[in-house]
Scaffold this active site. Structure first.
Site, mmCIF file in Angstrom:
data_model
loop_
_atom_site.group_PDB
_atom_site.id
_atom_site.type_symbol
_atom_site.label_atom_id
_atom_site.label_comp_id
_atom_site.label_asym_id
_atom_site.label_seq_id
_atom_site.Cartn_x
_atom_site.Cartn_y
_atom_site.Cartn_z
ATOM 1 N N GLY A 36 -0.870 2.352 -7.405
ATOM 2 C CA GLY A 36 -1.486 2.544 -8.724
ATOM 3 C C GLY A 36 -0.802 3.643 -9.505
ATOM 4 N N CYS B 91 -4.327 6.277 -5.144
ATOM 5 C CA CYS B 91 -3.748 4.938 -4.963
ATOM 6 C C CYS B 91 -2.257 5.056 -5.258
ATOM 7 C CB CYS B 91 -4.417 3.941 -5.898
ATOM 8 S SG CYS B 91 -3.716 2.275 -5.782
ATOM 9 N N GLU C 218 -9.685 0.250 -6.872
ATOM 10 C CA GLU C 218 -8.750 -0.553 -6.089
ATOM 11 C C GLU C 218 -9.313 -1.942 -5.778
ATOM 12 O OE1 GLU C 218 -6.622 0.692 -2.750
ATOM 13 O OE2 GLU C 218 -6.570 2.808 -3.305
ATOM 14 N N HIS D 256 -1.458 -4.711 -10.714
ATOM 15 C CA HIS D 256 -2.097 -3.546 -11.348
ATOM 16 C C HIS D 256 -2.311 -3.794 -12.830
ATOM 17 C CE1 HIS D 256 -1.970 -0.635 -8.015
ATOM 18 N NE2 HIS D 256 -0.949 -1.367 -7.609
ATOM 19 N N CYS E 48 0.879 -1.180 0.000
ATOM 20 C CA CYS E 48 0.000 0.000 0.000
ATOM 21 C C CYS E 48 0.915 1.228 0.000
ATOM 22 C CB CYS E 48 -0.911 -0.010 1.225
ATOM 23 S SG CYS E 48 -2.001 1.433 1.300
HETATM 24 N N1 LIG Z 1 -6.042 -2.026 -2.961
HETATM 25 C C1 LIG Z 1 -4.616 -2.378 -2.980
HETATM 26 C C2 LIG Z 1 -3.967 -2.062 -1.621
HETATM 27 C C3 LIG Z 1 -3.926 -0.570 -1.338
HETATM 28 C C4 LIG Z 1 -3.278 0.182 -2.448
HETATM 29 C C5 LIG Z 1 -3.386 1.696 -2.383
HETATM 30 N N2 LIG Z 1 -4.219 2.250 -1.364
HETATM 31 C C6 LIG Z 1 -2.016 2.317 -2.371
HETATM 32 O O1 LIG Z 1 -1.847 3.435 -1.881
HETATM 33 O O2 LIG Z 1 -1.082 1.675 -2.931
HETATM 34 C C7 LIG Z 1 -4.471 -3.876 -3.247
HETATM 35 O O3 LIG Z 1 -5.402 -4.624 -2.975
HETATM 36 O O4 LIG Z 1 -3.397 -4.264 -3.728
#
Ligand SMILES: N[C@H](CCC[C@H](N)C(=O)O)C(=O)O
Length: 264
Positions: free
Chosen positions: A212, A209, A200, A151, A63
């Site tokens: 992301g 994100c 997400e 991703h 994250c």
């Molecule tokens: N939803 C993402 C985790 C949080 C990613 C996002 N909040 C960030 O800042 O990288 C996943 O399941 O891989």
């Protein structure tokens, strides 16, 4: 805490263990309107170990904005110029940046089919996921990469022209992604600017994100749509992403805010 629009509930579990059930994570995320729930744990050799749960209750390994929020906390707490954060996916380094911003070294992007992971062996440049009418798909041919989490990035002409809540889930749990995937909608403004919105995995459409943003920059630079450093403009804020040739690491810089702190 808030990182460029991503909202986190961060629990300091370094003295008191915190091992929530999926239902408890979902309840905390709903009560605090958090995209992710994060627990800080002691680590034998790093400043802190960071566990991450999406608001759907699932635990994940990376994250980016959450790492920046945790880096901010530990940088303030220790007064050190650099802090180390261990996650399931990688060891990250956090630094203070100019203007009160925080930088995290997110390590190298991973591009093998087994890294993403994909359901079968293939050249990741040939991923052909189609969404919408087969004869005129709404979305097709995403770029895919892992930043410690999967991703799929679609490069589109206008990110605001897509019904992301309708399209995102169709890609998030597409059979080609056995562990699911985060779904980026990226609009290249110029060689140094990308507008990005992300559906997400396990959290839905968030205001930002971090991983992301890293994924979108790496895919854009790999496709020669941008340089290796760009501004990623998300709904909740702007991140500077720099994929450095010197070490192949991706550096993410952006704002962090403590929204409120409480003792439970
Ligand atoms: N939803 C993402 C985790 C949080 C990613 C996002 N909040 C960030 O800042 O990288 C996943 O399941 O891989």
């Amino acid at each position: 805490m808030n990182g460029a629009g991503n909202a986190f509930a961060v629990f300091d579990a370094r003295s008191t263990p915190f091992a929530p059930t999926a239902d408890q994570v979902r309840q905390i995320a709903a009560d605090l309107q958090a995209d992710q729930v994060i627990a800080l744990e002691r680590d034998a050799t790093k400043d802190v170990f960071m566990r991450i749960w999406n608001s759907d209750g699932g635990e994940v390994a990376a994250c980016g904005n959450g790492a920046r929020a945790v880096a901010h906390l530990i940088l303030e707490e220790t007064g050190k110029p650099m802090v180390t954060i261990q996650t399931e996916a990688d060891m990250l380094k956090g630094y203070k940046a100019e203007g009160g911003l925080v930088t995290v070294d997110m390590g190298s992007p991973l591009m093998g089919w087994e890294d993403i992971p994909l359901a079968e062996k293939m050249d990741v440049r040939g991923v052909d996921v189609k969404v919408g009418p087969m004869d005129n798909p709404t979305l097709s041919r995403p770029a895919v990469v892992s930043m410690g989490n999967p991703h799929a990035v679609f490069f589109v002409k206008d990110v605001d022209a897509y019904d992301i809540p309708a399209l995102g889930p169709l890609v998030e749990w597409h059979p080609l992604f056995p562990e699911g995937t985060n779904v980026g909608f990226a609009q290249v403004i110029d060689t140094e600017t990308i507008r990005l919105r992300v559906w997400e995995r396990g959290a839905g459409l968030t205001k930002a994100c971090g991983t992301g943003a890293c994924a979108a920059l790496v895919c854009a630079a790999r496709a020669k749509l941008t340089g290796r450093k760009a501004r990623l403009v998300l709904d909740g804020g702007t991140l500077i992403i720099d994929w450095r040739e010197s070490d192949d690491h991706v550096y993410m810089t952006g704002p962090v805010e403590m929204e409120f702190e409480t003792v439970i």
